[in-house]
Write an enzyme that holds these catalytic residues in place. Structure first.
Site, PDB file in Angstrom:
ATOM      1  N   GLU A 166      66.284  10.623  66.621  1.00 39.27           N
ATOM      2  CA  GLU A 166      65.919  10.220  65.257  1.00 39.27           C
ATOM      3  C   GLU A 166      64.457  10.422  64.897  1.00 39.27           C
ATOM      4  O   GLU A 166      63.751   9.462  64.538  1.00 39.27           O
ATOM      5  CB  GLU A 166      66.298   8.760  65.007  1.00 39.27           C
ATOM      6  CG  GLU A 166      67.790   8.517  65.097  1.00 39.27           C
ATOM      7  CD  GLU A 166      68.217   7.155  64.547  1.00 39.27           C
ATOM      8  OE1 GLU A 166      67.345   6.349  64.170  1.00 39.27           O
ATOM      9  OE2 GLU A 166      69.430   6.927  64.468  1.00 39.27           O
ATOM     10  N   GLU A 352      75.748   8.743  67.289  1.00 41.40           N
ATOM     11  CA  GLU A 352      75.733   7.282  67.095  1.00 41.40           C
ATOM     12  C   GLU A 352      76.517   6.972  65.839  1.00 41.40           C
ATOM     13  O   GLU A 352      76.372   7.652  64.824  1.00 41.40           O
ATOM     14  CB  GLU A 352      74.314   6.732  66.864  1.00 41.40           C
ATOM     15  CG  GLU A 352      73.454   6.642  68.083  1.00 41.40           C
ATOM     16  CD  GLU A 352      72.063   6.072  67.785  1.00 41.40           C
ATOM     17  OE1 GLU A 352      71.891   5.317  66.794  1.00 41.40           O
ATOM     18  OE2 GLU A 352      71.142   6.417  68.539  1.00 41.40           O
TER      19      GLU A 352
HETATM   20  C1  GCO Z   1      68.399   4.894  66.888  1.00 41.89           C
HETATM   21  C2  GCO Z   1      68.896   3.677  66.293  1.00 41.89           C
HETATM   22  C3  GCO Z   1      69.384   2.701  67.316  1.00 41.89           C
HETATM   23  C4  GCO Z   1      69.673   1.439  66.575  1.00 41.89           C
HETATM   24  C5  GCO Z   1      70.949   1.588  65.815  1.00 41.89           C
HETATM   25  C6  GCO Z   1      71.244   0.404  64.964  1.00 41.89           C
HETATM   26  O1  GCO Z   1      67.229   5.067  66.879  1.00 41.89           O
HETATM   27  O2  GCO Z   1      69.146   5.692  67.400  1.00 41.89           O
HETATM   28  O3  GCO Z   1      67.896   3.076  65.551  1.00 41.89           O
HETATM   29  O4  GCO Z   1      68.416   2.559  68.301  1.00 41.89           O
HETATM   30  O5  GCO Z   1      69.759   0.357  67.405  1.00 41.89           O
HETATM   31  O6  GCO Z   1      70.850   2.689  64.964  1.00 41.89           O
HETATM   32  O7  GCO Z   1      70.238   0.219  64.045  1.00 41.89           O
END
Ligand code: GCO
Length: 444
Positions: A166, A352
Site C-alpha cells: 500500500e 487483502e
Molecule cells: C494495509 C492495511 C492493513 C490494515 C487493514 C485494515 O496496510 O495493508 O492497512 O494493515 O490493517 O487494511 O485497515
C-alpha cells in the site's frame, strides 16, 4: 450449497503484517521503526496501546501456522519487519531477526502452506526516516539492500514475494495528511514519496528475480471511485481522486508512465531508467480492497484539495462507520475496470479484503455473522468479476487474526480468529469455520 463457488479454481490466503501481530518490539536486537515512535507518542493511537503484546506472534507463531493450516490455506501472507532484519536500515543483517522468519517459513512449509511474505508493511527504520524517509530517493536503495539480506537467507525456500504494501496509504495518510506514521503533513509535496516507493519496488524486484524468485509484485490499495452527483464538477472530483489514490500507483507499474499530474501543478522526480524499472512486468498485480470512495466537488473557496470525500449513499457500514461503506459490487467494478483499463494486465490477486465489527474483548466464541456476510458478498463479487473476464488467481482475507489496527490500536477487530489482547489467547470465530468450508468447497 451455502458457500460461494467460484467459476474456476483460485488460491486462497489470509494475511497479517509484522507490526500488527508480532509484539516483542525489543526482542533479539530489533531496531526501531516509525511505528515504534508513533505508538510511543501520546494521542497518536486511539486507545493508547503500543501493539504489545497483542497477538504476540513473535512467540506464538506456531499457533498462527496451525490456524493457517487448519483453514486449508494455499498461502499465508505475512510481512517481514525491516528493523528485525536490519535494525538501523543499513549495514549487515541481524541474524536473530532473520532466524524468526526462517522458523516461520519452515513451519509453514511443513504444514503445507506456501509462505508469501511482504517485505515492507510500513515499518520504516527510524534512521532511514531521519535521513529523509520516503521523501528521499536514497530510501529506495536502502530498501533494495535490505531485500538482498532477506532473500539471501530465505530465498532457498520462499519463491513468491510482495515488495511493498500500500504505497498509496503511506503517501496519502503517512506523508500528505499525517494520519499514520510518520505523520507528515505535506499535502501535494508528498507525491515524491509515491515515486520513491515505486522505485524501491522496482529495485527490489530486480534483486529478488536475480536471486531466483518466481513471482514478484507490489500490493496496492485500490478503491472504486464514484461521483456523488452526475455533473461535471463531481466528475472532475472523481477524476482527481482516481489519479491520486489509484492511477499514480497502478499506471507506472502497468503502463510504464505516470498519469498527467499537471492539474495538480506537480511532476514526479523521475530520472532516466526509473520508469523502465518500475514498469518491468510484474508476475501478478495485487489489490487490497476494502470499500468504494464517493467524492464530490470541494467546498470552500481556496480548498487545496480538488475533491471532498463523502459517505456512500445507502451503504451499510463496518466498525469504522461511514468511512467504510460495504459495497461488494465495487470490488467487481474495480477488477473489471482494471481489466479494461490495462490491457495485457498480469494475473490479479486480491491481497487483502475484510472488515471489522464491534466485538467483545474477551470471548469463548464470536458468532461474527456480519463478517461472514461481508466476505461472502465480496467473494461472490470476485466470482462475478471472473465471469466478466477478470483474471483473478488468488483471494486473501484480511486478517487471519485480530491485531493492532494502526492508529485505531486494538479497537478494531478484523480477524477470522479472536485474540484476547491481554493473554494473546486465540479462538477461531464462526467466520473461520465458514472460510474453511469456502476453501474446501471450492477445491472439490
Ligand atoms: C494495509 C492495511 C492493513 C490494515 C487493514 C485494515 O496496510 O495493508 O492497512 O494493515 O490493517 O487494511 O485497515
Amino acid at each position: 450449497p451455502d458457500v460461494p463457488e467460484l467459476p474456476r479454481r483460485i488460491r486462497w490466503s489470509a494475511a497479517t503484517a509484522a507490526f500488527q501481530i508480532e509484539g516483542a518490539r525489543a526482542a533479539d536486537g530489533r531496531g526501531r521503526s516509525v511505528w515504534d515512535q508513533w505508538v510511543e507518542t501520546p494521542d497518536k493511537v486511539i486507545d493508547g496501546s503500543t501493539a504489545e503484546p497483542g497477538p504476540d506472534s513473535y512467540h506464538r507463531w506456531p499457533e498462527d501456522v496451525a490456524l493457517a493450516a487448519g483453514l486449508g490455506l494455499d498461502r499465508y501472507r505475512f510481512s517481514i519487519s525491516w528493523t528485525r532484519v536490519q535494525p538501523d536500515g543499513t549495514g549487515g543483517a541481524n541474524s536473530a531477526g532473520l532466524d524468526y522468519y526462517s522458523r516461520l517459513v519452515d513451519g509453514l512449509l511443513e504444514a503445507g502452506v506456501t509462505p508469501f511474505p511482504t517485505l515492507y508493511h510500513w515499518d520504516l527504520p527510524v534512521p532511514v526516516h531521519e535521513a529523509g524517509g520516503w521523501c528521499s530517493r536514497d530510501t529506495a536503495a536502502r530498501f533494495a539492500d535490505y531485500t538482498a539480506l532477506v532473500v539471501d537467507r530465505l530465498g532457498d525456500r520462499v519463491k513468491n514475494w510482495y515488495t511493498i504494501n500500500e504505497p498509496a496509504m503511506t503517501t496519502l495518510q503517512g506523508y500528505a495528511v499525517g494520519a499514520l506514521a510518520p505523520g507528515e503533513f505535506l499535502l501535494f509535496d508528498a507525491l515524491p514519496t509515491a515515486h520513491h516507493q515505486l522505485l524501491a519496488h522496482g529495485l527490489a524486484s530486480t534483486v529478488l528475480r536475480s536471486a531466483g524468485a518466481e513471482a514478484v509484485g507490489v500490493a496496492n490499495n485500490h478503491t472504486h471511485v464514484r461521483a456523488l452527483r452526475d455533473d461535471d464538477a463531481d466528475r472532475a472530483a472523481l477524476e482527481a481522486y482516481d489519479i491520486l489514490h489509484n492511477r499514480i500507483f497502478a499506471d507506472p507499474i502497468l503502463t510504464g508512465a505516470y498519469p498527467d499530474l499537471a492539474a495538480f501543478g506537480y511532476e514526479m522526480p523521475v530520472r532516466d531508467g526509473d520508469l523502465e524499472l518500475i514498469g518491468a512486468r510484474p508476475d501478478f498485480y495485487a489489490v487490497n480492497f476494502y470499500n468504494p470512495t464517493t467524492v464530490t466537488a470541494p467546498t470552500g473557496a481556496d480548498n487545496p484539495i480538488p475533491f471532498d470525500i463523502v459517505p456512500t449513499p445507502g451503504a451499510p457500514v463496518t466498525g469504522f462507520g461511514e468511512e467504510w461503506p460495504i459495497v461488494p459490487e465495487a470490488l467487481t467494478g474495480l477488477l473489471l475496470d482494471f481489466t479494461e483499463r490495462y490491457p495485457g494486465l498480469p494475473p490479479l490477486i486480491v491481497s487483502e479484503n475484510g472488515a471489522s465489527f464491534p466485538e467483545p474483548a474477551r470471548a469463548g466464541f464470536v458468532d461474527d455473522t456480519d463478517r461472514i456476510s461481508f466476505l461472502d458478498g465480496h467473494i461472490r463479487a470476485v466470482a462475478r468479476a471472473i465471469d466478466g473476464g477478470a483474471d483473478v488467481e488468488e483471494y486473501t482475507v484480511w486478517s487471519l487474526l485480530d491485531n493492532f489496527e494502526w492508529a485505531d490500536g486494538f479497537t478494531q477487530r478484523f480477524g477470522l480468529v479472536h485474540v484476547d489482547f491481554d493473554t494473546a489467547e486465540r479462538t477461531p470465530k464462526a467466520s473461520y469455520d465458514w472460510y474453511r468450508r469456502v476453501i474446501d468447497g471450492n477445491r472439490r
